[in-house]
Design an enzyme around this catalytic site. Structure first.
Site, PDB file in Angstrom:
ATOM      1  N   TRP A 208       0.370  -1.210   0.211  1.00 56.80           N
ATOM      2  CA  TRP A 208      -0.239  -0.010  -0.144  1.00 56.80           C
ATOM      3  C   TRP A 208       1.266   1.741  -0.284  1.00 56.80           C
ATOM      4  CZ3 TRP A 208      -4.129  -1.104  -1.836  1.00 56.80           C
ATOM      5  CH2 TRP A 208      -4.834  -2.382  -1.564  1.00 56.80           C
TER       6      TRP A 208
ATOM      7  N   ASP B  25      -1.340   7.057   6.788  1.00 56.69           N
ATOM      8  CA  ASP B  25      -2.672   6.276   5.373  1.00 56.69           C
ATOM      9  C   ASP B  25      -3.131   4.960   6.589  1.00 56.69           C
ATOM     10  OD1 ASP B  25      -4.168   3.935   4.881  1.00 56.69           O
ATOM     11  OD2 ASP B  25      -3.359   3.419   3.061  1.00 56.69           O
TER      12      ASP B  25
ATOM     13  N   LYS C 216     -12.178  -0.962   6.960  1.00 54.56           N
ATOM     14  CA  LYS C 216     -12.131  -2.113   7.809  1.00 54.56           C
ATOM     15  C   LYS C 216     -12.244  -1.756   9.240  1.00 54.56           C
ATOM     16  CE  LYS C 216      -8.409  -2.865   3.916  1.00 54.56           C
ATOM     17  NZ  LYS C 216      -7.702  -1.961   2.983  1.00 54.56           N
TER      18      LYS C 216
HETATM   19  C1  LIG Z   1      -7.209  -1.568   2.260  1.00 59.96           C
HETATM   20  C2  LIG Z   1      -6.015  -0.838   1.975  1.00 59.96           C
HETATM   21  C3  LIG Z   1      -5.659  -0.049   0.502  1.00 59.96           C
HETATM   22  C4  LIG Z   1      -6.860   0.779   0.034  1.00 59.96           C
HETATM   23  O1  LIG Z   1      -8.320   0.732   0.613  1.00 59.96           O
HETATM   24  P1  LIG Z   1      -9.214   1.056  -0.743  1.00 59.96           P
HETATM   25  O2  LIG Z   1     -10.115   1.872   0.194  1.00 59.96           O
HETATM   26  O3  LIG Z   1      -9.640  -0.554  -1.371  1.00 59.96           O
HETATM   27  O4  LIG Z   1      -8.802   2.071  -1.942  1.00 59.96           O
HETATM   28  C5  LIG Z   1      -4.985   1.447   1.860  1.00 59.96           C
HETATM   29  N1  LIG Z   1      -4.309   1.299   1.968  1.00 59.96           N
HETATM   30  C6  LIG Z   1      -4.150  -0.089   3.663  1.00 59.96           C
HETATM   31  C7  LIG Z   1      -3.496   0.044   4.715  1.00 59.96           C
HETATM   32  C8  LIG Z   1      -5.167  -0.946   3.337  1.00 59.96           C
HETATM   33  O5  LIG Z   1      -5.416  -1.715   4.223  1.00 59.96           O
END
Ligand SMILES: *Cc1c(COP(=O)(O)O)cnc(C)c1O
Length: 359
Positions: free
Chosen positions: A99, A166, A190
């Site tokens: 990511w 993030d 999540k």
């Molecule tokens: C799942 C995830 C993403 C991507 O998220 P989307 O909403 O599918 O674009 C980005 N960063 C992390 C750490 C993730 O776990």
């Protein structure tokens, strides 16, 4: 058979949030119209938007000079929104997984990227330490929890430049000192809701410093100016995902807030890691000090490698869902987010012990 959901995202939600979502589809706020069919300018909806932002502020103790935005496009769109809004010349990134790498790729469209450290040499199984954040970077970007590899930064770090995080997969799992960050963003799916909405917590004073033009939809200020009117609705927001987020955050609050979540999360993670360390069949993949309390990654011990498929089948028969590891790590991954009940973790541990006994 009872199912235990360990999916990495989208993933398990609090039952009560799902139930109120079902009710709202039938009839939202006693309007006689379902939530999928209302206008986003309905007063009842404007109230939900405001309450959702207020719940964020309360649960994470977000200071007054920050705004909370709810945007479409997932966390992946924030990979480009962040540099679009903040990058003048150069940004620094900590490369702790796939990511982070994807975020780096987008930042390169806007300027120079300095990767201050990377754990790619050991398949991202640890969090790098001892790096220097360049003082001339416009911002420093980290991924606090690496969903695929099961590593996590357990503390809020100090940065000499604007810190951007993030937090897709560990937001609301532990208390965070928001004042250390310029931006915190993530996809909701999540820990705070279903797929379809991203959250962005942004300190207002870091915006509007560019000398290049910025498209309207990319500019965080576009969405903030509407927050002023308590709406965060420059365009149609993802109404339904935001509603489920609202219900999920209400549940977090009822359970005692983020502190209570953190306590429970640490307990669940400790139980599962203890079993991985005890059980001779399994071994954890992440460096112990960097182990995530959200995504627990483990593989079959070298001597038992051939039993991987058998364990997956064994677990499936006992109702375990989503424990196959990501292809880049292999083995198994149990995602034990806020809404994953402790009974699910107990059931997985029992399953690992039963497999060991029949072995
Ligand atoms: C799942 C995830 C993403 C991507 O998220 P989307 O909403 O599918 O674009 C980005 N960063 C992390 C750490 C993730 O776990």
């Amino acid at each position: 058979m009872k199912k235990y959901n360990f999916n990495a995202g989208p993933c398990v939600l609090p039952r009560q949030a799902v139930e109120s979502a079902i009710d709202a589809i039938r009839d939202f706020d006693n309007t006689g119209i379902g939530i999928l069919e209302i206008s986003h300018r309905t007063p009842g909806w404007e109230r939900i938007m405001k309450e959702t932002a207020d719940l964020w502020k309360e649960l994470l103790q977000i200071p007054d000079n920050y705004r909370v935005l709810f945007l479409g496009g997932g966390a992946s769109t924030q990979f480009l929104d962040v540099p679009a809004n903040l990058m003048k010349k150069k940004a620094a990134y900590l490369q702790t997984g796939v990511w982070a790498k994807k975020a780096i790729k987008e930042a390169k469209f806007y300027g120079d990227v300095e990767i201050v450290a990377s754990s790619e040499d050991k398949n991202y199984s640890y969090i790098p330490r001892g790096y220097t954040i360049p003082a001339d970077a416009d911002y420093f970007h980290i991924t606090t929890n690496n969903t695929i590899y099961g590593t996590e930064l357990h503390e809020d770090i100090d940065s000499p430049v604007t810190l951007v995080a993030d937090m897709s997969s560990d937001i609301m799992s532990r208390p965070v000192d928001v004042s250390k960050y310029g931006i915190i963003y993530g996809g909701a799916q999540k820990n705070v809701g279903p797929a379809g909405v991203a959250f962005v917590i942004v300190r207002e004073d870091i915006l509007g410093k560019l000398d290049r033009p910025l498209q309207t939809m990319l500019d965080y200020r576009t969405h903030i100016s509407d927050v002023e009117k308590n709406r965060s609705m420059f365009n149609t927001p993802p109404v339904f995902p935001i509603f489920v987020m609202h219900e999920t955050l209400k549940w977090v609050k009822e359970l005692g807030g983020v502190e209570a979540m953190y306590k429970l999360n640490k307990e669940k993670a400790a139980m599962l890691y203890d079993e991985i360390d005890r059980n001779p069949l399994f071994v954890g993949t992440a460096a112990k000090e960097d182990r995530s309390i959200m995504n627990v990654c483990f593989v079959m011990n070298e001597a038992h490698k051939e039993k991987e498929a058998a364990f997956l089948e064994f677990a499936k028969e006992r109702g375990m869902v989503g424990i196959k590891g990501h292809r880049s790590v292999g083995g198994f991954r149990a995602s034990i987010y806020n809404a994953c009940p402790i009974e699910a973790v107990e059931a997985l541990i029992q399953c690992m012990q039963d497999f060991e006994k029949q072995d």
